[in-house]
Write an enzyme that holds these catalytic residues in place. Structure first.
Site, PDB file in Angstrom:
ATOM      1  N   SER A   6       0.857  -1.188   0.000  1.00 30.59           N
ATOM      2  CA  SER A   6       0.000   0.000   0.000  1.00 30.59           C
ATOM      3  C   SER A   6       0.889   1.233   0.000  1.00 30.59           C
ATOM      4  CB  SER A   6      -0.885   0.022   1.245  1.00 30.59           C
ATOM      5  OG  SER A   6      -1.353   1.343   1.455  1.00 30.59           O
TER       6      SER A   6
ATOM      7  N   HIS B 156      -1.199  -1.337  -4.257  1.00 28.58           N
ATOM      8  CA  HIS B 156      -2.469  -1.030  -3.579  1.00 28.58           C
ATOM      9  C   HIS B 156      -2.541   0.479  -3.357  1.00 28.58           C
ATOM     10  CE1 HIS B 156      -5.931  -2.073  -1.027  1.00 28.58           C
ATOM     11  NE2 HIS B 156      -5.508  -1.128  -0.190  1.00 28.58           N
TER      12      HIS B 156
ATOM     13  N   ASP C 263      -4.723   3.539  -1.920  1.00 32.26           N
ATOM     14  CA  ASP C 263      -5.779   3.866  -0.946  1.00 32.26           C
ATOM     15  C   ASP C 263      -6.330   5.266  -1.187  1.00 32.26           C
ATOM     16  OD1 ASP C 263      -5.991   1.562   0.813  1.00 32.26           O
ATOM     17  OD2 ASP C 263      -3.920   2.007   1.376  1.00 32.26           O
TER      18      ASP C 263
ATOM     19  N   MET D  99      -8.944   8.056   0.042  1.00 31.38           N
ATOM     20  CA  MET D  99      -9.743   8.478   1.214  1.00 31.38           C
ATOM     21  C   MET D  99     -10.246   9.897   0.990  1.00 31.38           C
ATOM     22  SD  MET D  99      -7.355   7.050   4.273  1.00 31.38           S
ATOM     23  CE  MET D  99      -6.545   5.455   4.180  1.00 31.38           C
TER      24      MET D  99
ATOM     25  N   MET E 163     -12.191   4.407  -0.466  1.00 32.91           N
ATOM     26  CA  MET E 163     -12.819   4.687   0.832  1.00 32.91           C
ATOM     27  C   MET E 163     -13.463   6.059   0.689  1.00 32.91           C
ATOM     28  SD  MET E 163      -9.693   3.194   3.125  1.00 32.91           S
ATOM     29  CE  MET E 163      -8.564   3.298   1.743  1.00 32.91           C
TER      30      MET E 163
ATOM     31  N   MET F 290     -11.062  -6.146   5.567  1.00 31.24           N
ATOM     32  CA  MET F 290     -10.270  -5.190   6.345  1.00 31.24           C
ATOM     33  C   MET F 290      -9.942  -5.816   7.703  1.00 31.24           C
ATOM     34  SD  MET F 290      -9.877  -2.543   4.431  1.00 31.24           S
ATOM     35  CE  MET F 290      -9.003  -1.559   5.637  1.00 31.24           C
TER      36      MET F 290
ATOM     37  N   ASP G  55      -6.355  -6.610   4.296  1.00 36.34           N
ATOM     38  CA  ASP G  55      -5.746  -5.268   4.316  1.00 36.34           C
ATOM     39  C   ASP G  55      -5.779  -4.704   5.738  1.00 36.34           C
ATOM     40  OD1 ASP G  55      -4.956  -2.652   3.835  1.00 36.34           O
ATOM     41  OD2 ASP G  55      -6.669  -2.142   2.554  1.00 36.34           O
TER      42      ASP G  55
HETATM   43  C1  DX5 Z   1      -6.289   1.495   5.658  1.00 38.97           C
HETATM   44  C2  DX5 Z   1      -5.793   1.163   4.285  1.00 38.97           C
HETATM   45  C3  DX5 Z   1      -4.678   0.173   4.242  1.00 38.97           C
HETATM   46  C4  DX5 Z   1      -3.447   0.633   4.941  1.00 38.97           C
HETATM   47  C5  DX5 Z   1      -2.600  -0.533   5.275  1.00 38.97           C
HETATM   48  O1  DX5 Z   1      -7.441   2.259   5.564  1.00 38.97           O
HETATM   49  O2  DX5 Z   1      -6.843   0.619   3.504  1.00 38.97           O
HETATM   50  O3  DX5 Z   1      -4.380  -0.193   2.908  1.00 38.97           O
HETATM   51  O4  DX5 Z   1      -2.689   1.499   4.183  1.00 38.97           O
HETATM   52  O5  DX5 Z   1      -1.530  -0.069   6.006  1.00 38.97           O
HETATM   53  P1  DX5 Z   1      -0.793  -0.988   7.060  1.00 38.97           P
HETATM   54  O6  DX5 Z   1      -0.251  -2.167   6.319  1.00 38.97           O
HETATM   55  O7  DX5 Z   1       0.257  -0.091   7.615  1.00 38.97           O
HETATM   56  O8  DX5 Z   1      -1.832  -1.387   8.084  1.00 38.97           O
HETATM   57 ZN    ZN Z   2      -6.372  -0.317   1.526  1.00 37.27          ZN
END
Ligand code: DX5
Ligand code: ZN
Length: 240
Positions: free
Chosen positions: A28, A53, A55, A57, A88, A157, A196
């Site tokens: 990620s 990956h 992310d 937000m 997200m 998750m 994840d």
């Molecule tokens: C959280 C994200 C994850 C996050 C994972 O909302 O969806 O992808 O970046 O990070 P780590 O591996 O540090 O938990």
């Molecule tokens: Zn993620």
């Protein structure tokens, strides 16, 4: 007889190969250095990453604000592995064509964030991407009941979404097992089962044993200087 044994050995080998799970490591970039993102994704792919990956937000569905389609477009020429966009955001649909045009290969979203889950899954596929649903730790799996034929990936998750660097929530393992059963019953073994949040070298094997085949890891990889060493250590755990 020798030929017959050879055939049996050949079939046994074939079945062993077919039965072997393909594991994918999906770093990620949330924990990457955003000031050097092109270099970071090149380095992590050179270090053995199978997927990037990504992310997304929105400071609305989750309490954090990250990156959008322009950044996806910017990193696309730097890597030749699939980009896995984890949305997200709420609402979801308007961003899907933008991410598809920006080079996303996989797009997942949270069912609570879409008014029409079936339509959103179809929209992702219509835009040429693999489609998937994401389940927060407290989100029930019943959202899958009528859409197993419309998902290419299911993401569990193992933290609450919004931030990197959180601790793995152990109840995710039971949920992964339940999803693996649903995939087995669906007749489509190609559905990917991704986990994840809080994935590290010391818990990746437990997630794999529960049935996950695709592992997102942000801080575990990007907070270490040697990405290849972490990815190799994860693969060694998966091979045990
Ligand atoms: C959280 C994200 C994850 C996050 C994972 O909302 O969806 O992808 O970046 O990070 P780590 O591996 O540090 O938990
Ligand atoms: Zn993620």
């Amino acid at each position: 007889m020798a030929v017959h044994s050879g055939k049996i050995a050949g079939f046994t080998l074939l079945f062993t190969i077919l039965a072997m799970t393909t594991y994918r490591i999906a770093p990620s970039i949330l924990s990457a250095d955003f000031a050097r993102l092109g270099e970071e994704v090149r380095n992590v792919v050179a270090a053995g990453a199978d997927i990037i990956h990504f992310d997304v937000m929105d400071n609305h569905y989750v309490p954090n604000l990250t990156i959008g389609p322009l950044v996806c477009q910017a990193i696309r020429p730097h890597v030749n592995v699939p980009i896995d966009v984890h949305l997200m955001v709420k609402p979801v649909d308007r961003l899907i064509p933008d991410f598809a045009k920006a080079g996303a290969d996989i797009i997942t979203f949270h069912p609570e964030a879409s008014e029409h889950i079936d339509r959103t899954l179809q929209l992702i596929r219509d835009n040429g991407c693999k489609a998937g649903l994401v389940f927060n730790p407290a989100t029930p799996l019943h959202y899958l009941d009528y859409v197993m034929d419309k998902v290419d990936i299911i993401l569990i998750m193992s933290v609450n979404p919004g931030f990197g660097g959180q601790s793995f929530i152990p109840s995710a393992l039971e949920k992964i097992k339940a999803v693996r059963k649903l995939i087995d019953a669906s007749g489509n073994p190609n559905i990917m089962l991704e986990v994840d949040g809080g994935i590290k070298v010391d818990n990746i094997a437990a997630a794999a044993a529960a049935g996950a085949d695709t592992f997102v890891a942000g801080s575990a990889i990007f907070n270490q200087p040697d990405y290849a060493a972490v990815i190799s250590a994860m693969r060694a755990e998966l091979a045990k």
